[in-house]
Design a protein around this motif. Structure first.
Motif, PDB file in Angstrom:
ATOM      1  N   GLY A   1      -5.247   8.337  26.220  1.00 48.93           N
ATOM      2  CA  GLY A   1      -5.635   9.566  27.221  1.00 48.93           C
ATOM      3  C   GLY A   1      -4.647  10.541  27.188  1.00 48.93           C
ATOM      4  N   ALA A   2      -3.682  10.578  26.184  1.00 47.39           N
ATOM      5  CA  ALA A   2      -2.777  11.838  26.263  1.00 47.39           C
ATOM      6  C   ALA A   2      -2.900  12.660  25.226  1.00 47.39           C
ATOM      7  CB  ALA A   2      -1.218  10.949  25.861  1.00 47.39           C
ATOM      8  N   ALA A   3      -1.873  13.962  25.262  1.00 47.04           N
ATOM      9  CA  ALA A   3      -2.005  14.878  24.347  1.00 47.04           C
ATOM     10  C   ALA A   3      -1.135  14.350  22.972  1.00 47.04           C
ATOM     11  CB  ALA A   3      -1.150  15.937  25.147  1.00 47.04           C
ATOM     12  N   PHE A   4      -1.514  15.022  21.948  1.00 48.81           N
ATOM     13  CA  PHE A   4      -0.643  14.669  20.781  1.00 48.81           C
ATOM     14  C   PHE A   4       0.058  15.909  20.386  1.00 48.81           C
ATOM     15  CE2 PHE A   4      -0.526  15.706  16.107  1.00 48.81           C
ATOM     16  CZ  PHE A   4       0.439  14.560  15.792  1.00 48.81           C
ATOM     17  N   VAL A   5       1.294  15.737  20.192  1.00 47.29           N
ATOM     18  CA  VAL A   5       2.285  16.994  19.859  1.00 47.29           C
ATOM     19  C   VAL A   5       3.029  16.699  18.409  1.00 47.29           C
ATOM     20  CG1 VAL A   5       4.473  17.875  20.569  1.00 47.29           C
ATOM     21  CG2 VAL A   5       2.889  16.996  22.458  1.00 47.29           C
ATOM     22  N   PRO A   6       2.706  17.493  17.625  1.00 46.80           N
ATOM     23  CA  PRO A   6       3.409  17.122  16.040  1.00 46.80           C
ATOM     24  C   PRO A   6       4.818  17.729  16.380  1.00 46.80           C
ATOM     25  CG  PRO A   6       1.899  19.191  16.101  1.00 46.80           C
ATOM     26  CD  PRO A   6       1.814  18.672  17.628  1.00 46.80           C
ATOM     27  N   VAL A   7       5.467  16.792  15.627  1.00 46.65           N
ATOM     28  CA  VAL A   7       6.975  17.129  15.239  1.00 46.65           C
ATOM     29  C   VAL A   7       7.082  17.296  13.891  1.00 46.65           C
ATOM     30  CG1 VAL A   7       9.339  16.268  15.390  1.00 46.65           C
ATOM     31  CG2 VAL A   7       7.741  15.721  17.234  1.00 46.65           C
ATOM     32  N   ARG A   8       7.105  18.508  13.454  1.00 45.28           N
ATOM     33  CA  ARG A   8       7.234  18.912  12.121  1.00 45.28           C
ATOM     34  C   ARG A   8       8.294  19.265  11.225  1.00 45.28           C
ATOM     35  NH1 ARG A   8       2.042  21.910   9.794  1.00 45.28           N
ATOM     36  NH2 ARG A   8       2.871  20.629   8.355  1.00 45.28           N
ATOM     37  N   LYS A   9       8.263  19.329   9.843  1.00 45.95           N
ATOM     38  CA  LYS A   9       9.360  19.977   9.087  1.00 45.95           C
ATOM     39  C   LYS A   9       9.651  21.459   9.456  1.00 45.95           C
ATOM     40  CE  LYS A   9       8.525  16.794   5.600  1.00 45.95           C
ATOM     41  NZ  LYS A   9       7.993  16.688   4.248  1.00 45.95           N
ATOM     42  N   ALA A  10      10.620  21.980   9.296  1.00 43.42           N
ATOM     43  CA  ALA A  10      11.015  23.411   9.733  1.00 43.42           C
ATOM     44  C   ALA A  10       9.997  24.408   8.867  1.00 43.42           C
ATOM     45  CB  ALA A  10      12.658  23.615   9.384  1.00 43.42           C
ATOM     46  N   GLY A  11       9.631  25.290   9.803  1.00 46.96           N
ATOM     47  CA  GLY A  11       8.775  26.447   9.184  1.00 46.96           C
ATOM     48  C   GLY A  11       7.461  26.128   9.063  1.00 46.96           C
ATOM     49  N   LYS A  12       6.894  25.387   9.811  1.00 45.77           N
ATOM     50  CA  LYS A  12       5.581  24.722   9.787  1.00 45.77           C
ATOM     51  C   LYS A  12       4.743  24.896  10.856  1.00 45.77           C
ATOM     52  CE  LYS A  12       5.887  22.909   5.699  1.00 45.77           C
ATOM     53  NZ  LYS A  12       5.299  23.471   4.336  1.00 45.77           N
ATOM     54  N   LEU A  13       5.555  25.295  11.989  1.00 49.55           N
ATOM     55  CA  LEU A  13       4.529  25.416  13.213  1.00 49.55           C
ATOM     56  C   LEU A  13       4.611  26.896  13.563  1.00 49.55           C
ATOM     57  CD1 LEU A  13       6.098  22.662  15.466  1.00 49.55           C
ATOM     58  CD2 LEU A  13       3.545  22.718  14.583  1.00 49.55           C
ATOM     59  N   PRO A  14       3.609  27.577  14.271  1.00 51.17           N
ATOM     60  CA  PRO A  14       3.170  29.012  14.245  1.00 51.17           C
ATOM     61  C   PRO A  14       3.991  29.504  15.406  1.00 51.17           C
ATOM     62  CG  PRO A  14       1.159  27.895  14.756  1.00 51.17           C
ATOM     63  CD  PRO A  14       2.082  26.774  14.341  1.00 51.17           C
ATOM     64  N   ALA A  15       4.162  29.031  16.615  1.00 50.75           N
ATOM     65  CA  ALA A  15       4.646  29.602  17.768  1.00 50.75           C
ATOM     66  C   ALA A  15       5.939  29.376  17.866  1.00 50.75           C
ATOM     67  CB  ALA A  15       3.966  29.099  19.106  1.00 50.75           C
ATOM     68  N   ARG A  16       6.721  29.688  18.896  1.00 50.32           N
ATOM     69  CA  ARG A  16       8.042  29.547  19.366  1.00 50.32           C
ATOM     70  C   ARG A  16       8.436  28.327  19.172  1.00 50.32           C
ATOM     71  NH1 ARG A  16      12.140  29.007  23.412  1.00 50.32           N
ATOM     72  NH2 ARG A  16      10.470  29.172  24.811  1.00 50.32           N
ATOM     73  N   THR A  17       9.409  27.466  18.448  1.00 49.08           N
ATOM     74  CA  THR A  17       9.856  26.184  18.390  1.00 49.08           C
ATOM     75  C   THR A  17      11.357  25.892  18.653  1.00 49.08           C
ATOM     76  OG1 THR A  17      10.617  26.864  15.936  1.00 49.08           O
ATOM     77  CG2 THR A  17       8.313  26.007  16.169  1.00 49.08           C
ATOM     78  N   LEU A  18      11.378  24.704  18.956  1.00 50.33           N
ATOM     79  CA  LEU A  18      12.799  24.058  19.322  1.00 50.33           C
ATOM     80  C   LEU A  18      13.071  23.453  17.834  1.00 50.33           C
ATOM     81  CD1 LEU A  18      12.645  22.694  22.734  1.00 50.33           C
ATOM     82  CD2 LEU A  18      13.677  24.912  22.028  1.00 50.33           C
ATOM     83  N   SER A  19      14.374  23.377  17.471  1.00 47.19           N
ATOM     84  CA  SER A  19      14.645  22.454  16.280  1.00 47.19           C
ATOM     85  C   SER A  19      15.846  21.651  16.192  1.00 47.19           C
ATOM     86  CB  SER A  19      15.007  23.660  15.109  1.00 47.19           C
ATOM     87  OG  SER A  19      16.129  24.303  15.297  1.00 47.19           O
ATOM     88  N   ALA A  20      15.781  20.778  15.497  1.00 43.44           N
ATOM     89  CA  ALA A  20      17.006  19.830  15.482  1.00 43.44           C
ATOM     90  C   ALA A  20      17.292  19.458  13.965  1.00 43.44           C
ATOM     91  CB  ALA A  20      16.767  18.577  16.513  1.00 43.44           C
TER      92      ALA A  20
ATOM     93  N   ALA B   1       8.017  25.063  21.488  1.00 42.30           N
ATOM     94  CA  ALA B   1       8.926  25.035  22.865  1.00 42.30           C
ATOM     95  C   ALA B   1       8.103  24.699  24.030  1.00 42.30           C
ATOM     96  CB  ALA B   1       9.616  26.319  22.863  1.00 42.30           C
ATOM     97  N   ASP B   2       6.711  24.949  24.064  1.00 42.02           N
ATOM     98  CA  ASP B   2       5.973  24.786  25.249  1.00 42.02           C
ATOM     99  C   ASP B   2       4.921  23.681  24.997  1.00 42.02           C
ATOM    100  OD1 ASP B   2       4.042  25.603  23.259  1.00 42.02           O
ATOM    101  OD2 ASP B   2       3.474  27.342  24.369  1.00 42.02           O
ATOM    102  N   ALA B   3       5.191  22.896  24.124  1.00 42.49           N
ATOM    103  CA  ALA B   3       4.391  21.548  23.754  1.00 42.49           C
ATOM    104  C   ALA B   3       4.408  20.505  25.041  1.00 42.49           C
ATOM    105  CB  ALA B   3       4.836  21.106  22.411  1.00 42.49           C
ATOM    106  N   LEU B   4       5.416  20.773  25.968  1.00 43.54           N
ATOM    107  CA  LEU B   4       5.393  19.509  26.826  1.00 43.54           C
ATOM    108  C   LEU B   4       5.458  20.127  28.324  1.00 43.54           C
ATOM    109  CD1 LEU B   4       7.964  17.223  25.345  1.00 43.54           C
ATOM    110  CD2 LEU B   4       5.603  16.900  25.320  1.00 43.54           C
ATOM    111  N   PRO B   5       4.989  19.676  29.261  1.00 43.43           N
ATOM    112  CA  PRO B   5       5.093  20.001  30.626  1.00 43.43           C
ATOM    113  C   PRO B   5       6.589  19.424  31.174  1.00 43.43           C
ATOM    114  CG  PRO B   5       3.561  18.045  30.509  1.00 43.43           C
ATOM    115  CD  PRO B   5       3.747  18.595  29.073  1.00 43.43           C
TER     116      PRO B   5
END
Length: 176
Positions: A77-96, A111-115
């Protein structure tokens, strides 16, 4: 026909020699995914392991981690958050970034994927050297999440990836 989980996993993973390059023994999980009983058992085992953790989100690592993480998120019953290869997500991201045998790679999440303070389970298919896993844990924390665990279908123990995750509760359904 009912099997126990270790048997289902062992029968559902095939070795592909010299993929993606010579000397690598690739662990192919597609036979397990093609077996509805095996796939369901793996998802249920991961979800059951974390049912008491009050998980707000399940972060799945690209690409095969998505396949396991999304149904685990639904089961919890939880949200799904994708951790993707660089350049694949459309909104502002955090990277490692993390080290590979020859060079580096980068993963990102929105960057806004989690509360703030969200309780996050990180899921992937295989834990090998631990670089991607470490980067994902660091991303979740930088985004304000609390990592409640890291679950994988298969741990390649001989590669010692676990050593990069000593600050996280790590659970592998199978270790080779």
């Amino acid at each position: 026909m009912s099997h126990d989980l270790p048997d289902l996993i062992a029968k559902g993973i095939r070795d592909i020699p010299d993929f993606p390059r010579p000397g690598v023994m690739f662990k192919d999980i597609t036979p397990l995914l093609a077996d509805p009983e095996g796939f369901a058992a793996v998802v249920a085992a991961i979800a059951e392991r974390h049912a008491g953790d009050r998980v707000d989100a399940v972060a799945g690592l690209e690409a095969r981690g998505f396949i396991l993480a999304a149904p685990v998120a639904l089961a919890l019953g939880a949200a799904f958050v994708p951790v993707r290869k660089a350049g694949k997500l459309p909104a502002r991201t955090l990277s490692a970034s993390y080290d590979l045998e020859y060079g580096t790679a980068t993963v990102e999440m929105h960057a806004d994927a989690l509360p703030a303070g969200g309780r996050v389970l990180v899921v992937d298919d295989v834990l090998a050297t631990g670089g991607t896993a470490r980067a994902a844990v660091d991303l979740v924390r930088r985004a304000g999440g609390n990592v409640v665990g890291f679950s994988v279908l298969l741990e390649l123990g001989f590669l010692k990836g676990r050593e990069k995750l000593t600050d996280v509760e790590l659970h592998a359904l199978s270790v080779v």
